[in-house]
Design an enzyme around this catalytic site. Structure first.
Site, PDB file in Angstrom:
ATOM      1  N   ASP A 172      -6.340  -8.692   2.023  1.00 48.63           N
ATOM      2  CA  ASP A 172      -5.953  -7.291   2.184  1.00 48.63           C
ATOM      3  C   ASP A 172      -4.489  -7.267   2.608  1.00 48.63           C
ATOM      4  OD1 ASP A 172      -5.435  -4.742   3.065  1.00 48.63           O
ATOM      5  OD2 ASP A 172      -7.260  -4.542   4.272  1.00 48.63           O
ATOM      6  N   LYS A 230      -0.246   1.388   0.685  1.00 44.98           N
ATOM      7  CA  LYS A 230       0.792   1.799   1.639  1.00 44.98           C
ATOM      8  C   LYS A 230       2.224   1.771   1.084  1.00 44.98           C
ATOM      9  CE  LYS A 230      -1.711   1.870   5.864  1.00 44.98           C
ATOM     10  NZ  LYS A 230      -2.796   1.101   6.428  1.00 44.98           N
TER      11      LYS A 230
HETATM   12  C1  LIG Z   1      -4.217   1.286   6.057  1.00 48.69           C
HETATM   13  C2  LIG Z   1      -4.999   0.084   5.710  1.00 48.69           C
HETATM   14  C3  LIG Z   1      -6.144   0.172   4.891  1.00 48.69           C
HETATM   15  C4  LIG Z   1      -6.676   1.501   4.387  1.00 48.69           C
HETATM   16  O1  LIG Z   1      -5.782   2.180   3.582  1.00 48.69           O
HETATM   17  P1  LIG Z   1      -5.918   3.782   3.386  1.00 48.69           P
HETATM   18  O2  LIG Z   1      -4.886   4.099   2.376  1.00 48.69           O
HETATM   19  O3  LIG Z   1      -5.668   4.390   4.735  1.00 48.69           O
HETATM   20  O4  LIG Z   1      -7.297   4.043   2.911  1.00 48.69           O
HETATM   21  C5  LIG Z   1      -6.802  -0.996   4.576  1.00 48.69           C
HETATM   22  N1  LIG Z   1      -6.375  -2.191   5.033  1.00 48.69           N
HETATM   23  C6  LIG Z   1      -5.276  -2.314   5.809  1.00 48.69           C
HETATM   24  C7  LIG Z   1      -4.844  -3.664   6.257  1.00 48.69           C
HETATM   25  C8  LIG Z   1      -4.566  -1.179   6.192  1.00 48.69           C
HETATM   26  O5  LIG Z   1      -3.499  -1.297   6.980  1.00 48.69           O
END
Ligand SMILES: *Cc1c(COP(=O)(O)O)cnc(C)c1O
Length: 428
Positions: free
Chosen positions: A248, A277
């Site tokens: 992730d 993001k």
């Molecule tokens: C923010 C985040 C998510 C989720 O993303 P959203 O766009 O808020 O659904 C998943 N994994 C990590 C590491 C994040 O920082």
């Protein structure tokens, strides 16, 4: 009713009590590192609006690309149709990512990208006849989003497991890698924490589709930086047990940790990676789940054949255009030098916090600075101080942290670090 009263009365905000939302700022303008309130007060967005605005708000290259796309085609469905923005973004991503990550599934948010990754892993295992492999392994301290399956692999203590126990799928939690980024690595598995993974894989790998984790930097689950060698060893072990590895990189992608992707610290290529993001530089929502040709092919050859997912706004052209321009900003500027300079300055300027009462740890990696406190921090205190310090901070759990836009100047960054240190002082 004025705007803030209406907001307090009718709108939900993230992780906020509707009865006690705390101080709220009405933002009318965002440009570069600056957020401007309705009354003209300006604050530096030290959070990059939650990791997103890496190149600053309202970046002209990105907004121009979006405007051009808006004139032509804001959206069309992706089922049976395709378009140049999706294709051009795909080319860029394949070029930027390590060889072996070349099959892209676009979606509209990070959490959905995680759902897609988990589904991909299960469908891959089904394709191999491993129908019992429906669970996931992960490490404590992780954060992967707020949808149900993503929630089930978030840290069981800091996350929402307490509240939703019984409603969440049971997953396999391993201890957080105990050796931090700066500490010396050892291959002694009782000291490096890999003994737990070894045992899990030896006893239960027939139930596990994949290991999912944030490589090197754990974000919202703990703002912790662990040793990249852990990933190298873990990936080898997973491979030996046919367990896929999902990274992730929704928070860590696009230079934030000092490498283009956090996986580069470990020189490990996962089977699946999730991006989001900063993909569009904080201009519009977009995410992607990218896997290898092998995983994609197996799913294609399986009985189901298709990957069972398809968001309505999949590959939204406007978002793809923003992402192409945002990736263009990465190569147009020297992000590596920017991020390393931010890291050096933060190490220097956050160091004085180390001796203050209530501080448990101070750490910096890339353009991420963290002051970890011994107690939970009430974000309202930071929210209330922001107009005076001119710095927008949103502490979470025990961490006062920042991840500023890469374009921040040294003077602006000094304001951020001194606001963080004075927040610590105000709490004792
Ligand atoms: C923010 C985040 C998510 C989720 O993303 P959203 O766009 O808020 O659904 C998943 N994994 C990590 C590491 C994040 O920082």
């Amino acid at each position: 009713m004025n705007s803030l009263d209406f907001d307090a009365r009718h709108l939900w905000h993230p992780y906020t009590n509707v009865l006690d939302p705390g101080p709220m700022h009405l933002i009318t303008d965002a440009e570069g590192v600056w957020l401007t309130r309705e009354d003209g007060t300006r604050m530096i967005d030290a959070m990059s609006s939650w990791w997103c605005a890496a190149h600053g708000h309202r970046n002209p290259a990105i907004t121009n690309a979006m405007q051009a796309q808006l004139q032509r085609m804001p959206h069309v469905m992706f089922g049976g149709l395709t378009h140049q923005p999706a294709i051009d973004l795909g080319r860029k991503l394949v070029e930027l990512l390590p060889t072996g990550l070349d099959r892209i599934f676009y979606s509209d948010s990070g959490s959905v990208a995680i759902e897609v990754a988990l589904k991909m892993a299960v469908q891959y295992q089904m394709a191999l006849g491993n129908t019992g492999r429906t669970q996931f392994a992960t490490i404590r301290g992780g954060y992967h989003g707020d949808t149900w399956k993503a929630m089930s692999v978030c840290d069981p203590v800091n996350g929402m497991h307490g509240l939703f126990s019984g409603a969440l799928s049971i997953q396999h939690f391993l201890p957080c890698p105990p050796i931090s980024f700066d500490q010396e690595w050892t291959d002694d598995t009782t000291l490096n924490g890999l003994d737990a993974l070894e045992e899990l894989l030896e006893t239960k790998s027939d139930q596990i589709a994949a290991l999912i984790l944030e490589p090197v930097v754990q974000g919202a689950g703990g703002m912790y930086f662990y040793h990249p060698k852990w990933l190298q060893r873990a990936q080898k072990m997973c491979k030996a047990h046919d367990v896929l590895v999902i990274f992730d990189e929704i928070a860590t992608g696009f230079g934030r940790t000092g490498e283009l992707f956090a996986m580069h610290h470990a020189a490990v290529v996962p089977d699946i990676v999730c991006l989001g993001k900063a993909l569009t530089g904080g201009h519009i929502t977009l995410a992607a789940t990218i896997t290898s040709e092998n995983v994609a092919r197996r799913i294609g050859e399986s009985e189901a054949g298709v990957l069972m997912h398809g968001p309505t706004y999949m590959a939204n052209p406007l978002a793809c255009a923003a992402a192409i321009a945002s990736l263009g900003q990465l190569s147009a500027r020297d992000w590596r030098t920017e991020v390393h300079a931010i890291a050096d300055q933060m190490k220097h300027e956050l160091a004085p916090a180390r001796g203050l009462p209530g501080v448990a740890d101070v750490r910096v990696l890339g353009a991420i600075g963290v002051i970890e406190m011994e107690q939970w921090v009430d974000p309202s205190i930071a929210h209330a101080l922001a107009p005076d310090t001119g710095v927008w901070l949103r502490p979470f759990a025990r961490n006062i942290y920042c991840m500023p836009p890469y374009i921040i100047t040294p003077e602006e960054l000094s304001r951020v670090t001194s606001a963080m240190v004075s927040l610590v002082r105000s709490m004792s």
